[in-house]
Scaffold this motif. Structure first.
Motif, PDB file in Angstrom:
ATOM      1  N   ASP A  43      57.468  23.346  -0.352  1.00 50.34           N
ATOM      2  CA  ASP A  43      58.768  22.812  -0.749  1.00 50.34           C
ATOM      3  C   ASP A  43      58.817  21.301  -0.518  1.00 50.34           C
ATOM      4  O   ASP A  43      59.324  20.550  -1.358  1.00 50.34           O
ATOM      5  CB  ASP A  43      59.895  23.488   0.046  1.00 50.34           C
ATOM      6  N   PHE A  44      58.295  20.855   0.624  1.00 48.84           N
ATOM      7  CA  PHE A  44      58.301  19.419   0.901  1.00 48.84           C
ATOM      8  C   PHE A  44      57.354  18.694  -0.053  1.00 48.84           C
ATOM      9  O   PHE A  44      57.664  17.586  -0.524  1.00 48.84           O
ATOM     10  CB  PHE A  44      57.905  19.141   2.348  1.00 48.84           C
ATOM     11  N   GLU A  45      56.221  19.297  -0.365  1.00 49.52           N
ATOM     12  CA  GLU A  45      55.298  18.669  -1.309  1.00 49.52           C
ATOM     13  C   GLU A  45      55.930  18.555  -2.696  1.00 49.52           C
ATOM     14  O   GLU A  45      55.761  17.540  -3.374  1.00 49.52           O
ATOM     15  CB  GLU A  45      53.996  19.458  -1.399  1.00 49.52           C
ATOM     16  N   ARG A  57      57.278  11.048  -9.333  1.00 52.55           N
ATOM     17  CA  ARG A  57      57.658  10.886 -10.748  1.00 52.55           C
ATOM     18  C   ARG A  57      58.676   9.756 -10.907  1.00 52.55           C
ATOM     19  O   ARG A  57      58.620   8.995 -11.880  1.00 52.55           O
ATOM     20  CB  ARG A  57      58.226  12.205 -11.293  1.00 52.55           C
ATOM     21  N   GLU A  58      59.602   9.652  -9.951  1.00 52.13           N
ATOM     22  CA  GLU A  58      60.583   8.561 -10.005  1.00 52.13           C
ATOM     23  C   GLU A  58      59.895   7.207  -9.830  1.00 52.13           C
ATOM     24  O   GLU A  58      60.254   6.234 -10.507  1.00 52.13           O
ATOM     25  CB  GLU A  58      61.633   8.773  -8.910  1.00 52.13           C
ATOM     26  N   ALA A  59      58.909   7.137  -8.920  1.00 48.11           N
ATOM     27  CA  ALA A  59      58.179   5.886  -8.707  1.00 48.11           C
ATOM     28  C   ALA A  59      57.396   5.493  -9.956  1.00 48.11           C
ATOM     29  O   ALA A  59      57.326   4.313 -10.315  1.00 48.11           O
ATOM     30  CB  ALA A  59      57.234   6.037  -7.506  1.00 48.11           C
ATOM     31  N   LYS A  60      56.797   6.471 -10.626  1.00 50.70           N
ATOM     32  CA  LYS A  60      56.068   6.199 -11.870  1.00 50.70           C
ATOM     33  C   LYS A  60      57.017   5.647 -12.931  1.00 50.70           C
ATOM     34  O   LYS A  60      56.703   4.667 -13.610  1.00 50.70           O
ATOM     35  CB  LYS A  60      55.410   7.475 -12.390  1.00 50.70           C
ATOM     36  N   ALA A  61      58.177   6.295 -13.081  1.00 49.59           N
ATOM     37  CA  ALA A  61      59.132   5.871 -14.104  1.00 49.59           C
ATOM     38  C   ALA A  61      59.639   4.456 -13.836  1.00 49.59           C
ATOM     39  O   ALA A  61      59.917   3.699 -14.782  1.00 49.59           O
ATOM     40  CB  ALA A  61      60.304   6.850 -14.152  1.00 49.59           C
ATOM     41  N   ALA A  62      59.727   4.091 -12.557  1.00 46.14           N
ATOM     42  CA  ALA A  62      60.219   2.759 -12.184  1.00 46.14           C
ATOM     43  C   ALA A  62      59.095   1.739 -12.059  1.00 46.14           C
ATOM     44  O   ALA A  62      59.356   0.573 -11.760  1.00 46.14           O
ATOM     45  CB  ALA A  62      60.985   2.848 -10.859  1.00 46.14           C
ATOM     46  N   LEU A  86      58.487  14.961  -6.843  1.00 47.79           N
ATOM     47  CA  LEU A  86      59.659  14.437  -7.544  1.00 47.79           C
ATOM     48  C   LEU A  86      59.820  12.942  -7.276  1.00 47.79           C
ATOM     49  O   LEU A  86      60.072  12.155  -8.201  1.00 47.79           O
ATOM     50  CB  LEU A  86      60.909  15.191  -7.101  1.00 47.79           C
ATOM     51  N   LEU A  87      59.644  12.532  -6.022  1.00 46.31           N
ATOM     52  CA  LEU A  87      59.723  11.109  -5.684  1.00 46.31           C
ATOM     53  C   LEU A  87      58.626  10.321  -6.409  1.00 46.31           C
ATOM     54  O   LEU A  87      58.850   9.185  -6.837  1.00 46.31           O
ATOM     55  CB  LEU A  87      59.588  10.914  -4.174  1.00 46.31           C
ATOM     56  N   LYS A 127      58.761   7.503   2.096  1.00 45.25           N
ATOM     57  CA  LYS A 127      58.917   6.085   1.795  1.00 45.25           C
ATOM     58  C   LYS A 127      57.675   5.528   1.095  1.00 45.25           C
ATOM     59  O   LYS A 127      57.794   4.705   0.173  1.00 45.25           O
ATOM     60  CB  LYS A 127      59.205   5.311   3.093  1.00 45.25           C
ATOM     61  N   LEU A 128      56.501   5.969   1.504  1.00 46.29           N
ATOM     62  CA  LEU A 128      55.262   5.508   0.859  1.00 46.29           C
ATOM     63  C   LEU A 128      55.165   6.005  -0.575  1.00 46.29           C
ATOM     64  O   LEU A 128      54.784   5.262  -1.486  1.00 46.29           O
ATOM     65  CB  LEU A 128      54.049   5.975   1.668  1.00 46.29           C
ATOM     66  N   VAL A 129      55.523   7.259  -0.803  1.00 44.28           N
ATOM     67  CA  VAL A 129      55.490   7.813  -2.163  1.00 44.28           C
ATOM     68  C   VAL A 129      56.515   7.101  -3.038  1.00 44.28           C
ATOM     69  O   VAL A 129      56.245   6.732  -4.182  1.00 44.28           O
ATOM     70  CB  VAL A 129      55.754   9.332  -2.143  1.00 44.28           C
ATOM     71  N   ARG A 130      57.714   6.918  -2.493  1.00 47.61           N
ATOM     72  CA  ARG A 130      58.782   6.257  -3.253  1.00 47.61           C
ATOM     73  C   ARG A 130      58.379   4.837  -3.670  1.00 47.61           C
ATOM     74  O   ARG A 130      58.760   4.348  -4.727  1.00 47.61           O
ATOM     75  CB  ARG A 130      60.054   6.206  -2.403  1.00 47.61           C
ATOM     76  N   ALA A 131      57.588   4.177  -2.809  1.00 49.32           N
ATOM     77  CA  ALA A 131      57.143   2.809  -3.097  1.00 49.32           C
ATOM     78  C   ALA A 131      55.887   2.762  -3.958  1.00 49.32           C
ATOM     79  O   ALA A 131      55.430   1.676  -4.328  1.00 49.32           O
ATOM     80  CB  ALA A 131      56.889   2.065  -1.785  1.00 49.32           C
TER      81      ALA A 131
END
Length: 207
Positions: A183-185, A193-198, A190-191, A159-163
């Motif tokens: 694998d978890f890292e 990269r999505e946060a950066k794009a958003a 990936l999360l 959640k912190l990475v996503r935000a």
């Protein structure tokens, strides 16, 4: 008779060589067994009926909780939130955190650290959560590394990475469901990269 014996020997050697080669090919392509679980001493203890305890040292990735009448200070695996205040011991860490997010100022980094603290406290106060810990100490401090899971199945670091409120930068671990640390890292990357794009969190702050 000698010629037949010699031919028979060559045939047996050829058959042995062919069998060994076939065994090597089979061993290379056969299904590999799944990865073994981590040793018993590295397995997690699950804590339920946990609540956040207000404390001046709480921040985005480190906080005090109460469980079973005892208080514990926990530190998240995998992620590092920016510092919420500046003092001598974190001077270099603040610079590294600012650089990680593309060159924020120290003031912007501190503000981000405060935002991460509010984000984590809101989640821990408003939702039930479960702790998974091995009571692994953070260096020589009283804090222990832990994972925090919510009813939706996500862990707090996700959640912190996503935000966009933390960097992926600290000790990792096997996950309680058997996923490997790397694998978890990779999943967190990936999360991120999505946060950066958003342009979420730190990724949306003008440099």
């Amino acid at each position: 008779m000698k010629r037949r014996s010699s031919s028979g020997s060559r045939f047996l050697w050829w058959l042995l060589w062919f069998s060994l080669a076939l065994l090597q090919v089979w061993n290379h392509y056969r299904d590999k067994p799944p990865s073994l679980p981590p040793p018993k001493e590295t397995r997690f203890v699950k804590l339920t009926d946990v609540r956040l305890v207000e404390d001046a040292s709480n921040d985005g990735d480190s906080f005090k909780i109460e469980h079973g009448g005892s208080a514990h200070v926990l530190r998240l695996y995998f992620v590092d939130c920016p510092e919420k205040r500046q003092y001598a011991l974190v001077k270099n860490r603040l610079k590294d955190q600012a650089a990680y997010f593309g060159g924020l100022s120290i003031e912007q980094t501190l503000a981000l650290g405060h935002e991460a603290k509010v984000f984590t406290e809101r989640l821990l106060n408003e939702q039930p959560f479960t702790i998974q810990t091995r009571w692994e100490r953070v260096f020589d401090s009283a804090r222990s590394y832990a994972l925090v899971f919510f009813p939706d199945g996500e862990e707090l670091s996700e959640k912190l990475v996503r935000a966009g409120l933390c960097r992926i930068h600290t000790k990792g671990t096997w996950m309680p469901d058997g996923r490997r640390e790397y694998d978890f890292e990779d999943h967190l990357r990936l999360l991120e990269r999505e946060a950066k794009a958003a342009h979420r969190g730190a990724w949306g702050i003008p440099k």
